[in-house]
Design a protein around this motif. Structure first.
Motif, short mmCIF file in Angstrom:
data_model
loop_
_atom_site.label_atom_id
_atom_site.label_comp_id
_atom_site.label_asym_id
_atom_site.label_seq_id
_atom_site.Cartn_x
_atom_site.Cartn_y
_atom_site.Cartn_z
N LYS A 103 -31.52 -4.16 64.75
CA LYS A 103 -31.85 -4.68 63.47
C LYS A 103 -32.49 -3.69 62.48
O LYS A 103 -32.23 -3.62 61.42
N PHE A 129 -29.15 -5.46 56.86
CA PHE A 129 -29.61 -6.30 57.61
C PHE A 129 -30.06 -7.53 56.36
O PHE A 129 -30.56 -7.32 55.48
N PRO A 130 -29.78 -8.71 56.53
CA PRO A 130 -28.89 -9.43 57.85
C PRO A 130 -27.37 -9.25 57.59
O PRO A 130 -26.92 -9.38 56.45
N ARG A 169 -23.89 -10.34 57.45
CA ARG A 169 -23.21 -11.37 57.05
C ARG A 169 -21.60 -11.50 57.15
O ARG A 169 -20.85 -10.28 57.13
N THR A 229 -17.50 -9.91 61.47
CA THR A 229 -17.50 -10.05 59.94
C THR A 229 -16.28 -10.71 59.63
O THR A 229 -16.20 -11.38 58.56
N ASP A 281 -20.44 -15.60 67.22
CA ASP A 281 -19.93 -14.55 66.25
C ASP A 281 -19.05 -13.58 67.01
O ASP A 281 -18.01 -13.00 66.17
N ARG A 287 -23.43 -17.91 57.19
CA ARG A 287 -24.43 -17.52 58.29
C ARG A 287 -24.73 -16.37 58.30
O ARG A 287 -24.17 -15.27 57.65
N ASP A 288 -25.96 -16.13 58.94
CA ASP A 288 -26.36 -14.79 59.57
C ASP A 288 -25.71 -14.52 60.92
O ASP A 288 -25.85 -15.33 61.55
#
Lengths: 111, 351
Positions: free
Chosen positions: B37, B46-47, B49, B285, B298, B327-328
């Motif tokens: 992070k 960050f974040p 996406r 992504t 994810d 969303r993150d």
């Protein structure tokens, strides 16, 4: 902790030498990086040369680094060992070729 | 040689919570290394996406005929998690409506799901631009009932992606199990025989290279050159592309790293090789990963760590791409595996 001259963790700190002599340190690392780029020799060939020389100069940091580098490049253990022998042969040859000097001196001093 | 999954051995690393704890403690807790992070925050990423969903990766079950020492799925013959026909039907409904151009079936050995062939037939009827099956190769040789897989793949114009950690028997068998290399070679010959991997063939056959040990993959293009030369010279085998994939420090690879006392050095290597330009192309992504029981993640790695998507929509039964794309992405230190060097994804490097 056991006290030794060599600490494997020191390899990661190698770039720190620049802190005490920025210009020379940076010049060295630029040069080093350039040397190992793909050129007339492939990066793979240079990695094997570096591994052989690491053994000849008996640098434990370099041996760790170029064994890992070789693995990353898919270099086989047979290729690595042959490279070490190539280095060792030159090193022992360098010792033995001095035998000629010994022979000449011996003959010169002898009746 | 591994015979059982972490799960079967009731090893503490079979628990995702334990793995996440290890990945957040030690060198990352004491500040020796930056957390993922913090690292991506340095370049204002960050974040993390998602962009448009391009790939639906469906894990149809964790059962596998192999027990590879680096497996991030902890797959094996002893894993019983298998996608049901009902969940497959829900996936088909998604495939009909998705904007994704690629369908990517993985496992375990996806072919071991009893409804695998039905699912492939139904999905190909819908029409998918790029329909991938991640086949471990040895499954083709494992049992008579799988011998015709090359023809089955060909019939449905499946894009076959297979693992091959090295072109030597020793390295392959060490990572993937005794006898895997010879069986893989036989399977590759059969795929070649029906047209897979041949120059100019539309039947795509790509190989995946995972390092067999605690080191990172090198330049994908030069590895591909070496693989192609060795496989054609030694066995007359051809394939299209080689994908170099970094091993992520989770599951059985994490077990190996810890047992061989390579964990810290490996994490250092990943962090040192961090490439900010790989971050914008990481596969989370453009991919949604679906588990055997229909949960959404994810990526396949987050699936194994049981980190479900941070979205109102969490299951295939409620799938909605627009909501999902808002969303993150959930991250932890394992993500460094996808941003090292030229980056890493199920489609190889990303930079």
């Amino acid at each position: 902790m056991e006290k030794t001259y060599y600490d494997p963790a020191d390899l990661k700190k190698f770039p720190k030498i620049t802190e005490w002599s920025e210009e020379l340190g940076e010049k060295f690392f630029d040069y080093y990086g350039k040397v190992f780029e793909e050129g007339a020799l492939t990066a793979r060939e240079k990695s094997l040369i570096a591994l052989a020389v690491s053994h000849v100069v008996k640098c434990p940091y370099c041996i760790d680094a170029y064994t890992k580098d070789g693995l990353q490049r898919g270099i086989t253990k047979e290729e690595m060992m042959e490279a070490v022998h190539a280095g060792a042969a030159i090193e022992s040859g360098a010792t033995l070729v001095h035998g000629v000097q010994m022979m000449k001196k011996y003959d010169k001093l002898s009746m | 040689m591994l015979k059982k999954s972490l799960h079967k051995r009731a090893n503490q690393l079979s628990q995702s919570k334990k793995q996440l704890e290890i990945l957040s403690n030690g060198i990352f807790a004491n500040g020796e290394l930056p957390t993922f992070k913090d690292k991506i925050a340095e370049t204002n990423q960050f974040p993390l996406r998602p962009n448009k969903t391009e790939i639906l990766q469906i894990n149809v079950g964790y059962m596998c005929n192999q027990v590879c020492s680096h497996c991030h799925v902890d797959a094996g013959p002893d894993r019983k998690e298998i996608m049901t026909k009902e969940t497959m039907q829900q996936c088909l409904d998604i495939i009909k409506n998705t904007g994704a151009h690629t369908l990517d079936l993985t496992g375990g050995a996806p072919e071991m799901n009893p409804n695998f062939r039905w699912f492939v037939e139904e999905a190909s009827k819908i029409g998918v631009e790029d329909f991938i099956v991640r086949s471990n190769l040895t499954i083709i040789e494992a049992n008579k009932k799988y011998n015709d897989l090359p023809d089955f793949f060909k019939k449905h114009n499946i894009h076959v992606i297979s693992s091959m950690p090295h072109w030597t028997k020793e390295k392959t068998d060490k990572q993937r199990g005794q006898g895997v290399f010879n069986k893989s070679i036989e399977a590759l010959k059969k795929l070649n025989a029906v047209g897979y991997g041949m120059p100019n063939s539309n039947l795509k056959l790509d190989l995946v290279y995972n390092p067999a040990g605690a080191f990172l993959p090198t330049n994908q293009a030069s590895m591909e050159k070496d693989f192609k030369k060795a496989l054609i010279d030694d066995f007359g085998i051809q394939f299209h592309n080689l994908f170099a994939i970094t091993n992520l420090p989770i599951s059985r690879f994490l077990e190996y790293l810890i047992a061989s006392e390579n964990y810290e050095d490996y994490m250092y290597s990943l962090v040192e090789a961090f490439n900010p330009s790989a971050v914008k192309n990481v596969m989370c992504t453009n991919t949604i990963s679906i588990s055997w029981d229909g949960w959404l993640y994810d990526c396949d790695f987050n699936q194994m760590l049981d980190l479900k998507v941070d979205s109102k929509v969490k299951h295939v039964s409620e799938y909605n791409e627009d909501i999902l794309n808002n969303r993150d992405i959930i991250i932890s230190q394992h993500c460094y595996g996808c941003t090292a060097g030229a980056g890493s994804s199920c489609q190889g490097t990303v930079v």
